[in-house]
Write a protein that holds these residues in place. Structure first.
Motif, PDB file in Angstrom:
ATOM      1  N   ASP A   1       0.840  -1.197   0.000  1.00  0.00           N
ATOM      2  CA  ASP A   1       0.000   0.000   0.000  1.00  0.00           C
ATOM      3  C   ASP A   1       0.877   1.250   0.000  1.00  0.00           C
ATOM      4  N   THR A   2       0.368   2.312  -0.607  1.00  0.00           N
ATOM      5  CA  THR A   2       1.044   3.604  -0.534  1.00  0.00           C
ATOM      6  C   THR A   2       0.220   4.512   0.369  1.00  0.00           C
ATOM      7  N   PHE A   3       0.905   5.412   1.050  1.00  0.00           N
ATOM      8  CA  PHE A   3       0.223   6.342   1.949  1.00  0.00           C
ATOM      9  C   PHE A   3       1.037   7.615   2.042  1.00  0.00           C
ATOM     10  N   GLU A   4       0.412   8.666   2.520  1.00  0.00           N
ATOM     11  CA  GLU A   4       1.066   9.970   2.659  1.00  0.00           C
ATOM     12  C   GLU A   4       1.038  10.420   4.104  1.00  0.00           C
ATOM     13  N   LEU A   5       2.072  11.144   4.482  1.00  0.00           N
ATOM     14  CA  LEU A   5       2.147  11.748   5.811  1.00  0.00           C
ATOM     15  C   LEU A   5       2.518  13.215   5.661  1.00  0.00           C
ATOM     16  N   VAL A   6       1.874  14.055   6.430  1.00  0.00           N
ATOM     17  CA  VAL A   6       2.247  15.463   6.512  1.00  0.00           C
ATOM     18  C   VAL A   6       3.118  15.592   7.735  1.00  0.00           C
ATOM     19  N   ARG A   7       4.372  15.991   7.507  1.00  0.00           N
ATOM     20  CA  ARG A   7       5.315  16.108   8.624  1.00  0.00           C
ATOM     21  C   ARG A   7       6.348  17.173   8.310  1.00  0.00           C
ATOM     22  N   PRO A   8       7.005  17.708   9.338  1.00  0.00           N
ATOM     23  CA  PRO A   8       8.029  18.727   9.114  1.00  0.00           C
ATOM     24  C   PRO A   8       9.196  18.159   8.304  1.00  0.00           C
ATOM     25  N   MET A   9       9.876  19.020   7.583  1.00  0.00           N
ATOM     26  CA  MET A   9      11.030  18.597   6.791  1.00  0.00           C
ATOM     27  C   MET A   9      12.092  17.939   7.663  1.00  0.00           C
ATOM     28  N   SER A  10      12.206  18.367   8.896  1.00  0.00           N
ATOM     29  CA  SER A  10      13.201  17.792   9.799  1.00  0.00           C
ATOM     30  C   SER A  10      12.908  16.326  10.116  1.00  0.00           C
ATOM     31  N   GLU A  11      11.678  15.866   9.858  1.00  0.00           N
ATOM     32  CA  GLU A  11      11.306  14.477  10.111  1.00  0.00           C
ATOM     33  C   GLU A  11      11.109  13.682   8.817  1.00  0.00           C
ATOM     34  N   SER A  12      11.544  14.228   7.684  1.00  0.00           N
ATOM     35  CA  SER A  12      11.282  13.585   6.401  1.00  0.00           C
ATOM     36  C   SER A  12      11.935  12.211   6.280  1.00  0.00           C
ATOM     37  N   ASN A  13      13.049  11.985   6.926  1.00  0.00           N
ATOM     38  CA  ASN A  13      13.731  10.689   6.845  1.00  0.00           C
ATOM     39  C   ASN A  13      13.459   9.787   8.047  1.00  0.00           C
ATOM     40  N   ALA A  14      12.600  10.226   8.943  1.00  0.00           N
ATOM     41  CA  ALA A  14      12.257   9.403  10.105  1.00  0.00           C
ATOM     42  C   ALA A  14      11.417   8.207   9.651  1.00  0.00           C
ATOM     43  N   PRO A  15      11.512   7.079  10.325  1.00  0.00           N
ATOM     44  CA  PRO A  15      10.705   5.912   9.960  1.00  0.00           C
ATOM     45  C   PRO A  15       9.211   6.244   9.982  1.00  0.00           C
ATOM     46  N   ALA A  16       8.469   5.641   9.056  1.00  0.00           N
ATOM     47  CA  ALA A  16       7.021   5.859   8.973  1.00  0.00           C
ATOM     48  C   ALA A  16       6.341   4.508   8.962  1.00  0.00           C
ATOM     49  N   ALA A  17       5.471   4.259   9.906  1.00  0.00           N
ATOM     50  CA  ALA A  17       4.737   2.988   9.963  1.00  0.00           C
ATOM     51  C   ALA A  17       3.556   3.042   9.003  1.00  0.00           C
ATOM     52  N   CYS A  18       3.310   1.947   8.347  1.00  0.00           N
ATOM     53  CA  CYS A  18       2.176   1.784   7.444  1.00  0.00           C
ATOM     54  C   CYS A  18       0.879   1.864   8.260  1.00  0.00           C
ATOM     55  N   PRO A  19      -0.206   2.403   7.685  1.00  0.00           N
ATOM     56  CA  PRO A  19      -1.484   2.416   8.404  1.00  0.00           C
ATOM     57  C   PRO A  19      -1.960   1.011   8.787  1.00  0.00           C
ATOM     58  N   GLY A  20      -1.458  -0.014   8.099  1.00  0.00           N
ATOM     59  CA  GLY A  20      -1.802  -1.391   8.436  1.00  0.00           C
ATOM     60  C   GLY A  20      -0.967  -1.945   9.571  1.00  0.00           C
ATOM     61  N   GLY A  21      -0.054  -1.137  10.107  1.00  0.00           N
ATOM     62  CA  GLY A  21       0.751  -1.550  11.250  1.00  0.00           C
ATOM     63  C   GLY A  21       2.115  -2.129  10.900  1.00  0.00           C
ATOM     64  N   HIS A  22       2.473  -2.154   9.621  1.00  0.00           N
ATOM     65  CA  HIS A  22       3.771  -2.689   9.221  1.00  0.00           C
ATOM     66  C   HIS A  22       4.851  -1.618   9.349  1.00  0.00           C
ATOM     67  N   ALA A  23       6.051  -2.034   9.681  1.00  0.00           N
ATOM     68  CA  ALA A  23       7.135  -1.078   9.895  1.00  0.00           C
ATOM     69  C   ALA A  23       8.084  -0.973   8.705  1.00  0.00           C
ATOM     70  N   ASP A  24       8.029  -1.921   7.769  1.00  0.00           N
ATOM     71  CA  ASP A  24       8.965  -1.939   6.641  1.00  0.00           C
ATOM     72  C   ASP A  24       8.433  -1.073   5.506  1.00  0.00           C
ATOM     73  N   THR A  25       8.741   0.232   5.558  1.00  0.00           N
ATOM     74  CA  THR A  25       8.265   1.170   4.544  1.00  0.00           C
ATOM     75  C   THR A  25       9.435   1.892   3.908  1.00  0.00           C
ATOM     76  N   VAL A  26       9.183   2.472   2.757  1.00  0.00           N
ATOM     77  CA  VAL A  26      10.191   3.241   2.050  1.00  0.00           C
ATOM     78  C   VAL A  26       9.553   4.543   1.569  1.00  0.00           C
ATOM     79  N   LYS A  27      10.319   5.631   1.670  1.00  0.00           N
ATOM     80  CA  LYS A  27       9.829   6.926   1.200  1.00  0.00           C
ATOM     81  C   LYS A  27       9.950   6.966  -0.313  1.00  0.00           C
TER      82      LYS A  27
END
Length: 68
Positions: free
Chosen positions: A13-39
């Motif tokens: 699945d693809t998803f979007e997050l609104v976050r500050p530029m300072s957090e752009s490379n921080a890990p992002a969890a999938c809405p389905g609860g998975h942790a293995d995501t890529v920007k």
């Protein structure tokens, strides 16, 4: 704040997050609860300039009035 797109490597699945530029490379969890995501690399289209809208071409072969 900018919007960043991500893809989950587990459920694809693809998803979007609104976050500050300072957090752009921080890990992002999938809405389905998975942790293995890529920007994802996203692009934006910019038109015009800081001084106003882009000038429309005036036509003709050289942009002038020579090819009426």
């Amino acid at each position: 704040m900018p919007t960043y797109a991500y893809r989950c490597r587990e459920c694809t699945d693809t998803f979007e997050l609104v976050r500050p530029m300072s957090e752009s490379n921080a890990p992002a969890a999938c809405p389905g609860g998975h942790a293995d995501t890529v920007k994802l690399l996203t692009t934006i289209a910019l038109t015009g300039s800081a001084h106003g809208p882009a000038a429309a071409p005036s036509g003709g072969c050289c942009g002038g009035g020579c090819c009426s």
